[in-house]
Write a protein that holds these residues in place. Structure first.
Motif, PDB file in Angstrom:
ATOM      1  N   ALA A 240      36.960 110.902  80.987  1.00  0.00           N
ATOM      2  CA  ALA A 240      36.859 110.130  79.752  1.00  0.00           C
ATOM      3  C   ALA A 240      36.581 111.014  78.542  1.00  0.00           C
ATOM      4  O   ALA A 240      35.690 111.867  78.571  1.00  0.00           O
ATOM      5  N   LEU A 241      37.330 110.795  77.468  1.00  0.00           N
ATOM      6  CA  LEU A 241      36.913 111.278  76.159  1.00  0.00           C
ATOM      7  C   LEU A 241      35.774 110.391  75.658  1.00  0.00           C
ATOM      8  O   LEU A 241      34.798 110.856  75.088  1.00  0.00           O
ATOM      9  N   LEU A 303      30.100 118.106  67.135  1.00  0.00           N
ATOM     10  CA  LEU A 303      30.325 119.512  66.855  1.00  0.00           C
ATOM     11  C   LEU A 303      31.621 119.673  66.049  1.00  0.00           C
ATOM     12  O   LEU A 303      32.201 118.694  65.591  1.00  0.00           O
ATOM     13  N   ARG A 304      32.077 120.880  65.909  1.00  0.00           N
ATOM     14  CA  ARG A 304      33.209 121.172  65.029  1.00  0.00           C
ATOM     15  C   ARG A 304      34.453 120.356  65.361  1.00  0.00           C
ATOM     16  O   ARG A 304      35.134 119.838  64.459  1.00  0.00           O
ATOM     17  N   ASP A 305      34.745 120.194  66.666  1.00  0.00           N
ATOM     18  CA  ASP A 305      36.042 119.647  67.065  1.00  0.00           C
ATOM     19  C   ASP A 305      35.973 118.313  67.803  1.00  0.00           C
ATOM     20  O   ASP A 305      36.996 117.871  68.346  1.00  0.00           O
ATOM     21  N   PHE A 308      35.915 113.056  66.433  1.00  0.00           N
ATOM     22  CA  PHE A 308      36.782 111.901  66.696  1.00  0.00           C
ATOM     23  C   PHE A 308      36.210 110.992  67.772  1.00  0.00           C
ATOM     24  O   PHE A 308      36.525 109.795  67.835  1.00  0.00           O
ATOM     25  N   LYS A 309      35.351 111.548  68.638  1.00  0.00           N
ATOM     26  CA  LYS A 309      34.777 110.749  69.724  1.00  0.00           C
ATOM     27  C   LYS A 309      33.915 109.607  69.199  1.00  0.00           C
ATOM     28  O   LYS A 309      33.815 108.559  69.847  1.00  0.00           O
ATOM     29  N   VAL A 310      33.286 109.802  68.057  1.00  0.00           N
ATOM     30  CA  VAL A 310      32.428 108.759  67.490  1.00  0.00           C
ATOM     31  C   VAL A 310      33.265 107.548  67.118  1.00  0.00           C
ATOM     32  O   VAL A 310      32.946 106.404  67.467  1.00  0.00           O
ATOM     33  N   ASN A 315      35.459 102.111  68.393  1.00  0.00           N
ATOM     34  CA  ASN A 315      36.586 101.191  68.576  1.00  0.00           C
ATOM     35  C   ASN A 315      36.613 100.604  69.990  1.00  0.00           C
ATOM     36  O   ASN A 315      36.942  99.428  70.177  1.00  0.00           O
ATOM     37  N   LEU A 316      36.274 101.423  70.981  1.00  0.00           N
ATOM     38  CA  LEU A 316      36.216 100.918  72.354  1.00  0.00           C
ATOM     39  C   LEU A 316      35.172  99.821  72.488  1.00  0.00           C
ATOM     40  O   LEU A 316      35.415  98.787  73.116  1.00  0.00           O
ATOM     41  N   ALA A 317      33.995 100.043  71.905  1.00  0.00           N
ATOM     42  CA  ALA A 317      32.922  99.055  72.013  1.00  0.00           C
ATOM     43  C   ALA A 317      33.289  97.755  71.321  1.00  0.00           C
ATOM     44  O   ALA A 317      33.107  96.663  71.880  1.00  0.00           O
ATOM     45  N   VAL A 318      33.807  97.854  70.111  1.00  0.00           N
ATOM     46  CA  VAL A 318      34.182  96.643  69.371  1.00  0.00           C
ATOM     47  C   VAL A 318      35.270  95.873  70.122  1.00  0.00           C
ATOM     48  O   VAL A 318      35.204  94.645  70.274  1.00  0.00           O
TER      49      VAL A 318
END
Length: 332
Positions: A240-241, A303-305, A308-310, A315-318
């Motif tokens: 999982a990402l 971190l730097r890269d 996007f996970k946030v 979006n997954l939670a919503v």
């Protein structure tokens, strides 16, 4: 190949006794992670204690209406179990999302919980890694960390816990039962895995010699619906990402009960307590769901890269909570 000894104990008591006497030993269930790490040179146990034939392979109801899952129950059998599919669908979905059919046929409940990180620096013995060799550093912080933690990490480690099953167990308020030299004890699934702190080599709260014997699920919350959703780079059994396990009860248009856990974001399944506080008693709307996700993910330190996970987790939670609300509406 590094030589090792092999033992097939006749009882849990024997397995625990030998493990306590031989600190260089490892328990062996399906071996789907441990054997890979041995091939890489990350793990080099002097003794493998094969617990796969111990009588820990049953799924049985508990007296209060919950479910007891033995530590050697295969992931494929658990995912297909009719009670799990009907009453704890998030768990079945997480298992099916976690690996190929061949791996699920070998992997066990206990072994799944004990998976180690897939951080590339941990798996490469030519690189320093505080988790593998404490005090050597964490090159992932400035290196390849796109897939790694945004919550709960430390200067010493930004690894993530890879188990999909563990995320569902955290949202379902499961309990992990252990048998060790000092007797038996139970640990909440939300507390079983550790955050890294300054001891990232310690993945869990397991004490020396302890063996997972079973996992216990409480009775499902009345009127609750659950699901597991996972985002990954490819549909074919990638880690999982970000992922989310959600349990939701809606009454009269408001959230009566909510449990939420994220995967792929931290060193352990991340139980979203701040989000749950926002959800409880609030209107079951996408606006509420977004506000709840934002409240939880405000603690993120990408971190730097991997920032996007946030957004991905939000979006997954919503989406998951909206889907569960729609199911509740259809059920009347």
């Amino acid at each position: 190949m590094k030589p090792f000894a092999y033992l097939r104990p006749g009882s849990v008591a024997e397995a625990v006794r030998v493990s306590a006497e031989r600190p260089e030993s490892h328990f062996l269930g399906g071996g789907t992670n441990l054997v890979d790490l041995m091939k890489l040179g990350v793990e080099s146990p002097g003794l493998l204690i094969d617990v796969s034939r111990l009588p820990l392979d049953l799924v049985t109801p508990t007296d209060d209406g919950g479910l007891r899952i033995g530590a050697t129950v295969r992931n494929s059998d658990l995912a297909a179990h009719p009670v799990v599919r009907e009453r704890y669908p998030a768990l079945s979905q997480a298992l099916l999302a976690g690996a190929s059919g061949q791996l699920r046929n070998a992997a066990t409940t206990g072994g799944n919980l004990l998976q180690r990180t897939r951080c590339p620096y941990f798996q490469d013995t030519s690189k320093p890694c505080n988790k593998r060799a404490p005090g050597t550093g964490c090159p992932a912080r400035e290196g390849a960390h796109r897939d790694l933690a945004v919550l709960g990490h430390s200067p010493d480690c930004v690894a993530t816990q890879p188990s999909d099953m563990a995320v569902a167990l955290a949202a379902l308020d499961a309990t992990v039962h252990l048998h060790g030299p000092e007797g038996e004890r139970a640990v909440s699934a939300t507390e079983f895995h550790r955050l890294p702190g300054d001891n990232p080599d310690q993945d869990t709260v397991i004490r020396p010699g302890e063996l997972i014997t079973d996992v216990v699920l409480p009775p499902p919350v009345e009127g609750a619906f659950s699901l597991y959703r996972k985002a990954r780079d490819r549909a074919s059994y990638a880690f999982a990402l970000a992922s989310v396990a959600a349990v939701l009860t809606v009454r009269d248009g408001r959230v009566a009960h909510a449990a939420l856990a994220f995967g792929g974001l931290a060193h352990r399944p991340w139980r979203a307590r701040a989000a749950e506080d926002v959800l409880r008693g609030a209107p079951a709307t996408e606006e509420t769901f977004a506000r709840a996700a934002d409240a939880e993910l405000a603690a993120a330190e990408p971190l730097r890269d991997n920032g996007f996970k946030v957004t991905l987790a939000r979006n997954l939670a919503v989406g998951a909570l909206a889907e569960l609300t729609a199911r509740a509406d259809r059920s009347g």
